[in-house]
Design a protein around this motif. Structure first.
Motif, PDB file in Angstrom:
ATOM      1  N   THR A 167       0.773  -1.046   0.020  1.00 40.30           N
ATOM      2  CA  THR A 167      -0.093   0.029  -0.080  1.00 40.30           C
ATOM      3  C   THR A 167       0.850   1.196   0.036  1.00 40.30           C
ATOM      4  O   THR A 167       1.585   1.420   0.900  1.00 40.30           O
ATOM      5  CB  THR A 167      -0.906  -0.030   1.286  1.00 40.30           C
ATOM      6  OG1 THR A 167      -1.864  -1.183   1.144  1.00 40.30           O
ATOM      7  CG2 THR A 167      -1.859   1.204   1.412  1.00 40.30           C
ATOM      8  N   GLY A 245      -3.021   1.714  -4.363  1.00 39.62           N
ATOM      9  CA  GLY A 245      -3.129   3.326  -4.089  1.00 39.62           C
ATOM     10  C   GLY A 245      -2.688   4.019  -5.148  1.00 39.62           C
ATOM     11  O   GLY A 245      -2.062   4.978  -5.004  1.00 39.62           O
ATOM     12  N   HIS A 268      -8.279   4.514  -1.183  1.00 36.94           N
ATOM     13  CA  HIS A 268      -8.185   4.235   0.223  1.00 36.94           C
ATOM     14  C   HIS A 268      -9.716   4.353   0.656  1.00 36.94           C
ATOM     15  O   HIS A 268      -9.984   4.667   1.983  1.00 36.94           O
ATOM     16  CB  HIS A 268      -7.238   4.714   0.938  1.00 36.94           C
ATOM     17  CG  HIS A 268      -6.702   3.919   2.135  1.00 36.94           C
ATOM     18  ND1 HIS A 268      -5.379   3.409   1.977  1.00 36.94           N
ATOM     19  CD2 HIS A 268      -7.221   3.756   3.265  1.00 36.94           C
ATOM     20  CE1 HIS A 268      -5.262   2.734   2.834  1.00 36.94           C
ATOM     21  NE2 HIS A 268      -6.032   2.853   3.963  1.00 36.94           N
TER      22      HIS A 268
END
Length: 375
Positions: A167, A245, A268
């Motif tokens: 992420t 992301g 997110h």
């Protein structure tokens, strides 16, 4: 916290027919501050709201006279064949929602035959979750201590994870006003099982006008994550690398050139930069930039099988499901998660048939209109 969970009867009713039914049951069962932690976004929550509005603005044009009797929802995701073009998104501290937490959610994913992505900050250890027998991916945050990063990668490999998801949109946790107002703090029986296995952390310390969870991430996460660090990760594992992301097509192109097998178009769930575009709005540009060199997944706002069809028609290879899984978990544990995923499968099968598609390959040939623009 006055209560964590309601009684089993709270929110109970007829068999759920859509994920919104499980959302209502979950809200009835959870303490208000836990509901806010799950549901809230950052800032004014404009991106959170935009995710849903943008998906509703996507129209898919069905094909007529297709002669399709049955639809096939099977997909090949990074490292994993799946019954649906779907993986359960990485989500922190799932024991806040149900005493069995990640174990129950992973059991639901196993039953549905879709991958379950274990969060770095799960409330159950990676090794315990692996014991459930689901197909696992491991989600990695970049930590100050590279030794701990490497240890997490090795643990993921040792338990048989099928992919490593990094992420990249959390240099710091977005300013989530609901949590700040609630001075949100983890209860003593919840811990970050992969990072703080031996006991309490700053996430358990209440502070005026602060979220203890945000304080914990500031303490543990390194905000300086860059491309050289992603390359460092790529060089240290043979697992398929998924970069989560991504919103800018230039970043998607660079990620696949570096060796990522997949990218996840994600804001997110509206919990990081408030004012970022809706994920589905960014999706077509990322698909064009990747140009078949890797898989493109999408999350943020997916609530139905029709939403999955929308994403696939716009070029996605699959989606990640977040909050709906937590609603199912809160409402009925593993059974609730299974219900969510079963509903999504039924809805996707029907949506494919109504669109004249035998499978996902057909769905990718559909024409679409995005906020009035023909796609």
């Amino acid at each position: 916290m006055d209560r964590q969970f309601g009684s089993p009867a709270d929110g109970a009713g007829a068999r759920p027919l859509c994920v919104a039914d499980l959302r209502r049951a979950a809200r009835a069962r959870l303490a208000p501050e836990v509901w806010d932690f799950v549901s809230g976004g950052s800032g004014t929550e404009s991106t959170l709201t935009a995710n849903r509005a943008a998906l509703d603005g996507v129209s898919v044009v069905p094909r007529a006279l297709a002669g399709v009797e049955r639809s096939d929802t099977a997909a090949l995701l990074p490292g994993t064949p799946a019954a649906l073009p779907l993986a359960v998104a990485p989500m922190a501290y799932q024991r806040l929602l149900h005493p069995e937490g990640e174990l129950a959610a992973a059991a639901g994913a196993r039953q549905a035959r879709v991958p379950f992505v274990v969060s770095t900050i799960s409330s159950t250890s990676l090794e315990e979750i692996a014991g459930v027998g689901a197909d696992l991916w491991f989600q990695l945050y970049w930590l100050h201590d590279r030794g701990r990063v490497l240890d997490l990668i090795r643990r993921a490999e040792q338990v048989g994870c099928r992919a490593l998801m990094v992420t990249v949109d959390v240099p710091v946790m977005g300013r989530r006003l609901r949590d700040l107002r609630n001075e949100f703090t983890l209860p003593p029986w919840i811990r970050s099982a992969n990072l703080d296995p031996d006991g309490p952390s700053v996430a358990h310390e209440r502070r005026p006008d602060e979220s203890a969870v945000a304080v914990h991430t500031r303490t543990a996460f390194d905000p300086t994550l860059g491309w050289s660090d992603l390359e460092w990760i790529r060089e240290r594992t043979r697992l398929p690398l998924v970069v989560k992301g991504i919103l800018d097509p230039r970043d998607a192109d660079r990620a696949v050139r570096l060796g990522a097998e997949a990218v996840v178009v994600s804001n997110h769930g509206g919990r990081q930069l408030d004012g970022a575009p809706a994920s589905v709005t960014a999706l077509p540009g990322v698909v064009e930039a990747v140009d078949g060199r890797g898989r493109v997944l999408m999350d943020s706002g997916i609530r139905s099988g029709t939403d999955i069809l929308r994403a696939v028609a716009l070029g996605a290879d699959g989606v990640l499901i977040g909050r709906p899984v937590l609603w199912g978990l809160a409402a009925a544990g593993a059974e609730g998660v299974t219900q969510v995923l079963s509903i999504l499968r039924t809805e996707l099968e029907e949506a494919l048939l109504l669109a004249g598609c035998a499978d996902l390959a057909d769905a990718r040939t559909l024409r679409s209109f995005v906020s009035g623009t023909r796609g």
